[in-house]
Write an enzyme that holds these catalytic residues in place. Structure first.
Site, PDB file in Angstrom:
ATOM      1  N   HIS A  18      -0.912  -2.796  -7.114  1.00 19.47           N
ATOM      2  CA  HIS A  18      -1.665  -2.487  -5.898  1.00 19.47           C
ATOM      3  C   HIS A  18      -3.157  -2.653  -6.146  1.00 19.47           C
ATOM      4  O   HIS A  18      -3.821  -1.747  -6.670  1.00 19.47           O
ATOM      5  CB  HIS A  18      -1.319  -1.050  -5.455  1.00 19.47           C
ATOM      6  CG  HIS A  18      -1.968  -0.631  -4.183  1.00 19.47           C
ATOM      7  ND1 HIS A  18      -2.279   0.672  -3.917  1.00 19.47           N
ATOM      8  CD2 HIS A  18      -2.383  -1.341  -3.105  1.00 19.47           C
ATOM      9  CE1 HIS A  18      -2.848   0.754  -2.730  1.00 19.47           C
ATOM     10  NE2 HIS A  18      -2.922  -0.454  -2.219  1.00 19.47           N
TER      11      HIS A  18
ATOM     12  N   GLU B 107      -3.576   0.036  -8.969  1.00 24.85           N
ATOM     13  CA  GLU B 107      -2.554   1.076  -9.101  1.00 24.85           C
ATOM     14  C   GLU B 107      -1.239   0.369  -9.468  1.00 24.85           C
ATOM     15  O   GLU B 107      -0.839  -0.580  -8.785  1.00 24.85           O
ATOM     16  CB  GLU B 107      -2.429   1.793  -7.745  1.00 24.85           C
ATOM     17  CG  GLU B 107      -1.782   3.141  -7.778  1.00 24.85           C
ATOM     18  CD  GLU B 107      -1.814   3.816  -6.392  1.00 24.85           C
ATOM     19  OE1 GLU B 107      -1.921   3.135  -5.361  1.00 24.85           O
ATOM     20  OE2 GLU B 107      -1.728   5.056  -6.369  1.00 24.85           O
TER      21      GLU B 107
ATOM     22  N   ASN C 293      -3.103   5.820  -1.232  1.00 18.91           N
ATOM     23  CA  ASN C 293      -3.032   5.947   0.227  1.00 18.91           C
ATOM     24  C   ASN C 293      -2.497   7.289   0.701  1.00 18.91           C
ATOM     25  O   ASN C 293      -2.730   7.682   1.840  1.00 18.91           O
ATOM     26  CB  ASN C 293      -2.238   4.783   0.815  1.00 18.91           C
ATOM     27  CG  ASN C 293      -3.114   3.550   0.847  1.00 18.91           C
ATOM     28  OD1 ASN C 293      -4.184   3.574   1.453  1.00 18.91           O
ATOM     29  ND2 ASN C 293      -2.714   2.508   0.154  1.00 18.91           N
TER      30      ASN C 293
ATOM     31  N   SER D 120       0.822  -1.215   0.000  1.00 16.16           N
ATOM     32  CA  SER D 120       0.000   0.000   0.000  1.00 16.16           C
ATOM     33  C   SER D 120       0.849   1.254   0.000  1.00 16.16           C
ATOM     34  O   SER D 120       0.348   2.336  -0.286  1.00 16.16           O
ATOM     35  CB  SER D 120      -0.858   0.033   1.268  1.00 16.16           C
ATOM     36  OG  SER D 120      -1.663  -1.101   1.349  1.00 16.16           O
TER      37      SER D 120
HETATM   38  P1  NAD Z   1      -3.513  -9.721   6.110  1.00 14.26           P
HETATM   39  O1  NAD Z   1      -3.024  -9.471   7.482  1.00 14.26           O
HETATM   40  O2  NAD Z   1      -4.950 -10.063   5.900  1.00 14.26           O
HETATM   41  O3  NAD Z   1      -2.642 -10.904   5.416  1.00 14.26           O
HETATM   42  C1  NAD Z   1      -1.248 -10.945   5.420  1.00 14.26           C
HETATM   43  C2  NAD Z   1      -0.840 -12.418   5.269  1.00 14.26           C
HETATM   44  O4  NAD Z   1       0.567 -12.498   5.027  1.00 14.26           O
HETATM   45  C3  NAD Z   1      -1.113 -13.245   6.539  1.00 14.26           C
HETATM   46  O5  NAD Z   1      -1.894 -14.377   6.184  1.00 14.26           O
HETATM   47  C4  NAD Z   1       0.286 -13.630   7.030  1.00 14.26           C
HETATM   48  O6  NAD Z   1       0.323 -14.912   7.649  1.00 14.26           O
HETATM   49  C5  NAD Z   1       1.060 -13.627   5.716  1.00 14.26           C
HETATM   50  N1  NAD Z   1       2.511 -13.472   5.875  1.00 14.26           N
HETATM   51  C6  NAD Z   1       3.177 -12.581   6.654  1.00 14.26           C
HETATM   52  N2  NAD Z   1       4.514 -12.721   6.484  1.00 14.26           N
HETATM   53  C7  NAD Z   1       4.680 -13.717   5.566  1.00 14.26           C
HETATM   54  C8  NAD Z   1       5.824 -14.302   4.951  1.00 14.26           C
HETATM   55  N3  NAD Z   1       7.060 -13.892   5.239  1.00 14.26           N
HETATM   56  N4  NAD Z   1       5.633 -15.298   4.033  1.00 14.26           N
HETATM   57  C9  NAD Z   1       4.384 -15.735   3.737  1.00 14.26           C
HETATM   58  N5  NAD Z   1       3.261 -15.195   4.274  1.00 14.26           N
HETATM   59  C10 NAD Z   1       3.421 -14.202   5.171  1.00 14.26           C
HETATM   60  O7  NAD Z   1      -3.105  -8.425   5.274  1.00 14.26           O
HETATM   61  P2  NAD Z   1      -3.788  -7.845   3.924  1.00 14.26           P
HETATM   62  O8  NAD Z   1      -4.842  -6.877   4.304  1.00 14.26           O
HETATM   63  O9  NAD Z   1      -4.101  -8.981   3.004  1.00 14.26           O
HETATM   64  O10 NAD Z   1      -2.579  -6.985   3.347  1.00 14.26           O
HETATM   65  C11 NAD Z   1      -1.532  -7.584   2.615  1.00 14.26           C
HETATM   66  C12 NAD Z   1      -0.805  -6.520   1.807  1.00 14.26           C
HETATM   67  O11 NAD Z   1      -1.739  -5.882   0.925  1.00 14.26           O
HETATM   68  C13 NAD Z   1      -0.169  -5.403   2.639  1.00 14.26           C
HETATM   69  O12 NAD Z   1       1.024  -4.997   2.010  1.00 14.26           O
HETATM   70  C14 NAD Z   1      -1.217  -4.301   2.571  1.00 14.26           C
HETATM   71  O13 NAD Z   1      -0.676  -3.028   2.756  1.00 14.26           O
HETATM   72  C15 NAD Z   1      -1.717  -4.486   1.144  1.00 14.26           C
HETATM   73  N6  NAD Z   1      -3.053  -3.949   0.879  1.00 14.26           N
HETATM   74  C16 NAD Z   1      -4.041  -4.075   1.807  1.00 14.26           C
HETATM   75  C17 NAD Z   1      -5.313  -3.563   1.545  1.00 14.26           C
HETATM   76  C18 NAD Z   1      -6.421  -3.698   2.533  1.00 14.26           C
HETATM   77  O14 NAD Z   1      -7.458  -3.042   2.367  1.00 14.26           O
HETATM   78  N7  NAD Z   1      -6.282  -4.520   3.548  1.00 14.26           N
HETATM   79  C19 NAD Z   1      -5.567  -2.934   0.302  1.00 14.26           C
HETATM   80  C20 NAD Z   1      -4.544  -2.849  -0.642  1.00 14.26           C
HETATM   81  C21 NAD Z   1      -3.278  -3.353  -0.336  1.00 14.26           C
END
Ligand code: NAD
Length: 287
Positions: free
Chosen positions: A139, A151, A189, A118
């Site tokens: 993104h 994005e 963001n 993000s």
């Molecule tokens: P989340 O917490 O739901 O999921 C993250 C996952 O990554 C977890 O299942 C965790 O176990 C896993 N993980 C962590 N370290 C790891 C590793 N080294 N190897 C393998 N798996 C690993 O988070 P999310 O909301 O899915 O966000 C994930 C990414 O997407 C982040 O970078 C976030 O900024 C981005 N993002 C999130 C949103 C949102 O609305 N939540 C929107 C766009 C982008």
């Protein structure tokens, strides 16, 4: 188009990204750190497909075929045959840097490595690999199967060819790309998080109650959901991480995270994914 796609991180974003590629017929390897997280990711995909079937937009047979195209794993080595890997792990720069170093070691030299970050610098992630030309930001928005925008962020060294391939992959998924340069928070963001942060300040300072804040933004600004409900959807930990990247990256106090947001994250109140944030989701419907 990409023949085999990998997704690392089976959380809310990674499972959605795996789903949209699989729905277009692409085999996907979905990796998370533990079997139980991989299983939870597959359950998320199953639930999302079931909702689309219920709406009549997909047959049960196509939903089953989509899910069958997603192979779960806990081993990065299973990305060996992938020509694109999308990283969607926790929003934490050192953890993502380590992940990119591992992806660089296990994938073929021509595979594109994309991050769904993000806010974190694509250039920094590219720099830990031997292929910065092949590293890019992809993104997706939350929820991935529903949201139209992706994005696309070029790092300092990202090549035109990598960018062109990723832009056409976004179109192949039926989504719309918007290109941004590699600055903290990119466009989405950098604009969104200060608004969410300001809404949390309004709550903390008692300017208005939670529902009033969300109602003002929904009915007054025509937003589909209020900023506090949106923060719960994104995850309060993710919001805090993004604000920290903006604050550190620009050195500008206007991005300082609200103390109430920090306190809620410290208490484990992360929003929908933990069952409680600004709203309570324990009964299924937000309260
Ligand atoms: P989340 O917490 O739901 O999921 C993250 C996952 O990554 C977890 O299942 C965790 O176990 C896993 N993980 C962590 N370290 C790891 C590793 N080294 N190897 C393998 N798996 C690993 O988070 P999310 O909301 O899915 O966000 C994930 C990414 O997407 C982040 O970078 C976030 O900024 C981005 N993002 C999130 C949103 C949102 O609305 N939540 C929107 C766009 C982008």
């Amino acid at each position: 188009m990409f023949q085999n796609v990998g997704v690392v991180g089976a959380g809310q974003m990674g499972s959605g990204i795996a789903q949209v590629f699989a729905a277009k017929g692409v085999p996907v390897v979905l990796v998370d750190a533990k079997d139980e997280f991989v299983a939870r990711g597959r359950k998320t995909i199953e639930g999302s497909l079931a909702r689309i079937v219920k709406k009549g937009a997909l047959t049960q047979d196509d939903a089953d075929k989509t899910l069958a195209r997603v192979t779960g794993s806990t081993r990065y080595e299973d990305f060996a045959a992938c020509d694109l890997v999308v990283e969607a792990i926790t929003e934490n720069e050192p953890v993502k840097r380590e992940c990119f170093a591992q992806l660089d070691a296990v994938t073929g030299p021509t595979a594109i490595l994309a991050s769904n970050t993000s806010s974190i610098s694509i250039t920094t992630l590219g720099a830990v690999t031997k292929r910065p030309k092949l590293v890019i930001g992809m993104h997706f928005m939350n929820p991935v199967p529903v949201m139209q925008l992706v994005e696309v962020i070029r790092g300092q060294e990202t090549s035109d060819e990598t960018t062109a391939k990723v832009l056409s992959a976004v179109e192949f998924l039926g989504k719309t790309p918007a290109e941004a340069r590699d600055f903290p928070g990119f466009v989405s963001n950098r604009v969104l998080m200060p608004m969410i942060n300001e809404a949390v300040y309004c709550l903390m300072e008692g300017v208005a109650a939670r529902d009033a804040i969300d109602t003002v933004m929904k009915l007054g600004m025509n937003h589909p959901m209020g900023p506090l409900a949106l923060a719960d959807l994104i995850g309060l930990d993710t919001c805090l991480s993004i604000l920290n990247v903006l604050h550190d990256g620009f050195g500008d106090p206007k991005y300082r995270p609200c103390p109430l947001l920090k306190r809620m994250v410290a208490a484990g109140l992360l929003g929908r994914k933990s069952g409680r944030g600004f709203y309570d989701y324990s009964s299924g419907t937000p309260k």
